[in-house]
Write a protein that holds these residues in place. Structure first.
Motif, mmCIF file in Angstrom:
data_model
loop_
_atom_site.group_PDB
_atom_site.id
_atom_site.type_symbol
_atom_site.label_atom_id
_atom_site.label_comp_id
_atom_site.label_asym_id
_atom_site.label_seq_id
_atom_site.Cartn_x
_atom_site.Cartn_y
_atom_site.Cartn_z
ATOM 1 N N ILE A 100 -56.503 29.844 -24.159
ATOM 2 C CA ILE A 100 -55.845 28.549 -24.386
ATOM 3 C C ILE A 100 -54.677 28.390 -23.422
ATOM 4 N N GLN A 101 -53.915 29.449 -23.242
ATOM 5 C CA GLN A 101 -52.780 29.407 -22.310
ATOM 6 C C GLN A 101 -53.258 29.093 -20.883
ATOM 7 N N GLU A 115 -54.255 22.580 -16.665
ATOM 8 C CA GLU A 115 -53.973 21.152 -16.799
ATOM 9 C C GLU A 115 -52.606 20.817 -16.201
ATOM 10 N N ILE A 116 -51.619 21.660 -16.482
ATOM 11 C CA ILE A 116 -50.256 21.407 -15.998
ATOM 12 C C ILE A 116 -50.187 21.481 -14.480
ATOM 13 N N LEU A 117 -50.767 22.518 -13.889
ATOM 14 C CA LEU A 117 -50.688 22.681 -12.432
ATOM 15 C C LEU A 117 -51.426 21.571 -11.696
ATOM 16 N N GLN A 118 -52.566 21.170 -12.226
ATOM 17 C CA GLN A 118 -53.316 20.085 -11.573
ATOM 18 C C GLN A 118 -52.552 18.758 -11.684
ATOM 19 N N LEU A 120 -44.817 27.250 -18.102
ATOM 20 C CA LEU A 120 -46.178 27.708 -17.846
ATOM 21 C C LEU A 120 -46.613 27.547 -16.396
ATOM 22 N N SER A 121 -45.937 26.697 -15.642
ATOM 23 C CA SER A 121 -46.287 26.558 -14.224
ATOM 24 C C SER A 121 -45.802 27.758 -13.407
ATOM 25 N N LYS A 122 -44.897 28.547 -13.987
ATOM 26 C CA LYS A 122 -44.346 29.680 -13.232
ATOM 27 C C LYS A 122 -44.411 31.018 -13.967
#
Length: 521
Positions: free
Chosen positions: A333-334, A340-343, A469-471
């Protein structure tokens, strides 16, 4: 010679027996209230009703109401008692809808009311009763419009950058470091409130002893659980003991910070699009008017900032911590959420804009599932302000009857959420939401009394997770409590011991690049 018999000891025994009998008869005089109306009830015991476990601090009221909800399976409602007071727990989702929204005029007040002398507790938007509640809500709503939130995003983003900068300073590396994430999220939510409500740059990450953080923890801390229980369920005891909703030390702190900020802002003429701006405007336009005992001045004005501070700190901090915990336990899930966040960041040139945050559908799903499993407030309560005839029933609810709704009971009802103990964000995809009854997922309440800060709370949490979460990646560690245990005496839903330990590690650029690469069909 004694008063009744020749013997003082015998007289004492007679008086004691008579006193106990009278007290027993008085405290049990209403114990047939629900049976006489054809309503099933949870069997009470003399003097304490169904409230024994809470008084003995064995269970929180929210956990107790969840048990009542489960015991009454198949019933639309069930009666119970707090001391000698008859109350009704509503289970049926259609009746929940009536109470919260459709027939709101019959249930327009909350049951709990702090003592009127505790103005910070009594006069705030959460507890104040009609007609002042309606007027206050109307004036406060302008703070939470999408337009205002877009302007406020810059202030929240600064707090999120401080969070990322702090994590970077920890030299996490690829192996990571064990961290207490409730404290981490608490510092972030403290900074957001300090900035958006009080116009202050607190930066709790650089100042671990920041007063905002200290007093935010104190309000709902374990040391105050009985005091808050008394304020809400035992107003007479609360009044005699001098208890206040926020605690006397916090009251003093809030008064000092609030009026210093008001004075500084009024003198400078600065505007920050925050709560202080709105309260200054209300004070300027309405401060001298007496609205049935309420004034936009003094403690009545401060009460609005106080409830925003109290509710916003704990609910956001614990929800973020619980979500990090579930993401650590469910790496698939993570990873999907990170993708989704990075895109989305690629499409928005690396900027977390308001529109970009609103477009993250899977982030919404994960947040809502976290709020289902860990609802910050485990129950809702209303007061019957007019006689109410329950539709399709012969039951008439008398004016003054308290109504309770078990949020935790609804959230864990397998009829609405199969296998309810499982963390599954797919429960909140469009198909599942469409096929599920409304008014069974109530983390922010519903209807006119729904949490006024819902959109802002979601916005700040979404931004924090985009930044984190992006990093970074979260993982369980040897100190992670599996399965999760909740504090049985928590005023709000909180982990046992008030801590959640996870390993946080930094992801490298190659990992990010691999995630955002388009997949080959």
């Amino acid at each position: 010679m004694a008063f009744i018999t020749p013997y003082w000891i015998l007289d004492g025994m007679i008086v004691l027996t008579a006193s106990v009998t009278v007290a027993y008869l008085y405290m049990t005089r209403k114990f047939k209230y629900w049976k006489e109306r054809g309503v099933s009830e949870i069997s009470p015991i003399p003097f304490l009703g169904n409230f024994t476990a809470c008084i003995l601090k064995k269970k929180s009221p929210g956990r107790l109401l969840k048990e009542f909800y489960d015991q009454a399976k198949g019933q639309p409602y069930v009666g119970f008692f707090i001391f000698d007071k008859p109350l009704l727990l509503v289970r049926d989702h259609e009746l929940v809808k009536n109470v919260l929204t459709k027939d709101f005029n019959h249930f327009s007040d909350r049951y709990f009311t702090p003592d009127e002398t505790d103005r910070l507790g009594y006069a705030n938007l959460f507890f104040i009763k009609n007609p002042m509640w309606r007027m206050l809500r109307l004036n406060m709503t302008s703070f939470f419009t999408p337009g205002k939130l877009k302007k406020m995003l810059e202030l929240i983003d600064e707090c999120a950058e401080n969070l990322v900068e702090y994590l970077d300073s920890m030299n996490l590396g690829s192996r990571g470091k064990i961290m207490e994430v409730k404290e981490l999220s608490g510092k972030f939510s403290t900074d957001v409130i300090g900035s958006t409500a009080f116009g202050l740059s607190t930066n709790s990450f650089k100042n671990p002893d920041a007063e905002f953080c200290k007093y935010g923890k104190m309000i709902f801390g374990p040391a105050r659980s009985f005091e808050i229980l008394a304020v809400t369920f035992m107003p007479l005891l609360s009044r005699l003991a001098g208890f206040t909703l926020f605690g006397k030390q916090t009251d003093v702190f809030l008064r000092k910070v609030f009026w210093e900020t008001i004075a500084q802002r009024t003198k400078s003429g600065e505007r920050r699009n925050d709560l202080i701006d709105i309260l200054i405007e209300l004070k300027k336009n309405h401060g001298d008017k007496d609205n049935e005992g309420f004034k936009f001045n003094g403690d009545d004005l401060l009460a609005q900032a106080g409830i925003f501070f109290a509710a916003g700190y704990e609910t956001s901090a614990t929800t973020m911590a619980f979500m990090l915990y579930e993401l650590a336990l469910h790496p698939e899930i993570q990873n999907r959420l990170r993708e989704e966040i990075l895109q989305a960041l690629v499409k928005s040139d690396g900027k977390a804009t308001y529109e970009m945050l609103m477009s993250l559908s899977y982030l919404d799903m994960v947040l809502f599932e976290t709020l289902r499993i860990y609802p910050p407030l485990e129950y809702l309560q209303r007061l019957t302000t007019k006689v109410y005839n329950i539709p399709n029933s012969s039951l008439v609810i008398e004016k003054g009857t308290p109504i309770f709704i078990s949020v935790r009971g609804l959230h864990y009802d397998p009829d609405y959420f199969p296998n309810p103990e499982k963390f599954d964000p797919e429960r909140f995809n469009e198909d599942n939401k469409r096929n599920r009854p409304v008014y069974v997922h109530l983390p922010f309440g519903e209807g006119p009394h729904a949490c006024i800060g819902t959109r802002m709370g979601l916005l700040e949490m979404k931004l924090a997770f985009v930044k984190i979460l992006s990093k970074f990646e979260v993982e369980p560690c040897e100190e992670t409590l599996i399965p999760m245990k909740l504090d049985p005496n928590g005023v709000l839903t909180t982990p046992s011991g008030g801590v959640i330990y996870l390993n946080i590690r930094k992801i490298n650029n190659n990992e990010e690049l691999q995630i955002v690469q388009p997949k080959n069909n």
